[in-house]
Design a protein around this motif. Structure first.
Motif, PDB file in Angstrom:
ATOM      1  N   UNK A  36       0.845  -1.187   0.000  1.00 60.23           N
ATOM      2  CA  UNK A  36       0.000   0.000   0.000  1.00 60.23           C
ATOM      3  C   UNK A  36       0.882   1.239   0.000  1.00 60.23           C
ATOM      4  N   UNK A  37       0.548   2.210  -0.855  1.00 55.10           N
ATOM      5  CA  UNK A  37       1.197   3.518  -0.795  1.00 55.10           C
ATOM      6  C   UNK A  37       0.103   4.575  -0.717  1.00 55.10           C
ATOM      7  N   UNK A  38       0.377   5.692  -0.024  1.00 51.68           N
ATOM      8  CA  UNK A  38      -0.686   6.665   0.262  1.00 51.68           C
ATOM      9  C   UNK A  38      -0.845   7.767  -0.767  1.00 51.68           C
ATOM     10  N   UNK A  39      -0.279   7.589  -1.955  1.00 49.68           N
ATOM     11  CA  UNK A  39      -0.326   8.655  -2.952  1.00 49.68           C
ATOM     12  C   UNK A  39      -0.705   8.103  -4.318  1.00 49.68           C
ATOM     13  N   UNK A  40      -1.002   9.033  -5.222  1.00 50.37           N
ATOM     14  CA  UNK A  40      -1.537   8.671  -6.537  1.00 50.37           C
ATOM     15  C   UNK A  40      -0.499   7.975  -7.407  1.00 50.37           C
ATOM     16  N   UNK A  77      -6.452  12.660   2.077  1.00 53.48           N
ATOM     17  CA  UNK A  77      -6.207  13.151   3.433  1.00 53.48           C
ATOM     18  C   UNK A  77      -4.726  13.136   3.803  1.00 53.48           C
ATOM     19  N   UNK A  78      -3.881  13.551   2.855  1.00 53.23           N
ATOM     20  CA  UNK A  78      -2.464  13.660   3.147  1.00 53.23           C
ATOM     21  C   UNK A  78      -1.786  12.349   3.471  1.00 53.23           C
ATOM     22  N   UNK A  79      -2.391  11.252   3.041  1.00 56.07           N
ATOM     23  CA  UNK A  79      -1.803   9.938   3.297  1.00 56.07           C
ATOM     24  C   UNK A  79      -2.387   9.228   4.496  1.00 56.07           C
ATOM     25  N   UNK A  80      -3.235   9.913   5.274  1.00 52.72           N
ATOM     26  CA  UNK A  80      -3.736   9.297   6.503  1.00 52.72           C
ATOM     27  C   UNK A  80      -4.780   8.219   6.239  1.00 52.72           C
ATOM     28  N   UNK A  81      -5.485   8.290   5.112  1.00 52.45           N
ATOM     29  CA  UNK A  81      -6.456   7.239   4.795  1.00 52.45           C
ATOM     30  C   UNK A  81      -5.737   5.906   4.600  1.00 52.45           C
ATOM     31  N   UNK A 118      -0.673  18.211  -1.357  1.00 48.13           N
ATOM     32  CA  UNK A 118      -1.644  18.168  -0.273  1.00 48.13           C
ATOM     33  C   UNK A 118      -1.034  18.597   1.041  1.00 48.13           C
ATOM     34  N   UNK A 119      -1.869  19.036   1.955  1.00 40.31           N
ATOM     35  CA  UNK A 119      -1.413  19.521   3.249  1.00 40.31           C
ATOM     36  C   UNK A 119      -0.598  18.465   3.978  1.00 40.31           C
ATOM     37  N   UNK A 120       0.609  18.821   4.351  1.00 46.33           N
ATOM     38  CA  UNK A 120       1.476  17.910   5.070  1.00 46.33           C
ATOM     39  C   UNK A 120       2.382  17.070   4.196  1.00 46.33           C
ATOM     40  N   UNK A 156      -4.214  16.007  -4.885  1.00 52.17           N
ATOM     41  CA  UNK A 156      -4.248  14.680  -4.272  1.00 52.17           C
ATOM     42  C   UNK A 156      -3.054  13.860  -4.746  1.00 52.17           C
ATOM     43  N   UNK A 157      -1.869  14.346  -4.485  1.00 51.22           N
ATOM     44  CA  UNK A 157      -0.663  13.652  -4.901  1.00 51.22           C
ATOM     45  C   UNK A 157       0.191  14.513  -5.813  1.00 51.22           C
TER      46      UNK A 157
END
Length: 337
Positions: free
Chosen positions: A46-50, A82-86, A170-172, A196-197
């Motif tokens: 899993x990676x938190x970005x596009x 959500x800045x990777x938090x999802x 994105x923020x953060x 978003x990325x």
């Protein structure tokens, strides 16, 4: 009928031994005696970005050799928002069976200061596999931006402050933090445009919809070489082998400017030690793959020392980065929620 001893009618010791051996073999493959060797199915990274962004580039670069080491495919899952938090929350709540791993950059260390409420704790809800790599950044402008170097850029910004749009992921995000540091050092607030990325942000920079972007060399080196963007400086104190003619922001007057992206590999808390050991071995194997090493060198990315590519090395680095960025973010008074 079981063959107990020589007194049993029709019993032959040789047949008894064979029967016992067959029974033992059957028990190992069925019923309570069955044991499954991990991994027995594909592993999800899993990676938190596009897709298309720099962290995605790193993930896909590692996935094939890691899969080769594990004997199962490693499938990249882009969970954005959500800045990777999802994505981080998703991994924290995933089954701790070794089949889910998580690649995140320094955003793992900034989230505790950026968010007043988090559904996860970076220091309590994850197992550590190892640090992955360090990536410098570059400050870029759209191809037709009027300025050609940092001094011209600063002069243009002072004369056209309200017209300059600074994109970020994105923020953060690291691009956001890099932009904050840039604005802090030049003493001017610019219009910031979150995406978003970094992939979507870069697309709009290439299309001329935004003016500036701070992004990782894993994505920017080819674009700079092809003159598809303008580059105003490198964000680390040393010039890069891949871009020897690009000066650092520090040497051009922004003293002490030092922002680089570090990545770490994690798993949900409670992941079995044997799985963590195999995942660490797969990470080490991938980082020593000749194709990966050459590509990382071409992109000016640094593989950490061996003692950092360990669970202990990553944990120690994460703790230090949380302590470093927390005061900076709180002083700026920025929150993502």
């Amino acid at each position: 009928m079981a063959c107990i001893d020589r007194k049993t009618p029709g019993c032959r010791p040789g047949l008894a031994a064979l029967a016992c051996a067959l029974a033992a073999t059957w028990a190992l493959h069925t019923g309570a005696g069955a044991q499954t060797v991990w991994p027995d199915k594909p592993v999800t990274l899993v990676i938190p970005f596009a897709a298309g962004g720099p962290t995605d580039v790193v993930a896909r670069m590692l996935a094939i050799p890691m899969g080769k080491s594990l004997g199962q495919p490693v499938l990249v899952d882009n969970t954005v928002g959500a800045g990777g938090t999802i994505a981080t929350t998703k991994v924290a709540r995933a089954p701790a069976n070794g089949n889910t791993v998580f690649l995140h950059h320094m955003g793992m260390s900034t989230a505790p200061a950026l968010y007043k409420k988090l559904a996860f704790d970076p220091l309590k809800d994850f197992e550590y596999i190892g640090q992955v790599l360090d990536v410098p950044m570059t400050l870029l402008g759209r191809r037709d931006f009027p300025a050609n170097n940092l001094q011209e850029l600063l002069a243009y910004i002072k004369a056209n402050q309200d017209k300059v749009a600074l994109a970020n992921a994105g923020l953060g995000a690291v691009s956001h933090l890099c932009g904050l540091l840039f604005m802090s050092q030049i003493g001017i607030e610019l219009t910031t445009v979150p995406y978003k990325g970094t992939g979507p942000a870069m697309n709009d920079l290439l299309g001329g919809q935004v003016d500036l972007l701070c992004d990782q060399t894993t994505q920017t080196v080819p674009l700079i070489r092809d003159a598809r963007v303008k580059v105003f400086g490198v964000t680390v104190p040393r010039r890069l082998t891949a871009l020897p003619n690009v000066p650092t922001l520090d040497e051009q007057g922004l003293k002490g400017f030092d922002v680089k992206v570090w990545h770490g590999l994690y798993a949900p808390k409670g992941t079995p030690p044997e799985a963590l050991k195999k995942l660490n071995a797969a990470l080490r194997f991938a980082l020593q793959d000749p194709v990966v090493k050459q590509r990382l060198a071409d992109l000016s990315s640094d593989i950490p020392p061996a003692d950092k590519i360990t669970p202990e090395g990553l944990k120690t680095h994460l703790e230090a980065e949380i302590a470093r960025w927390g005061p900076v973010i709180r002083k700026a008074g920025i929150y993502a929620d």
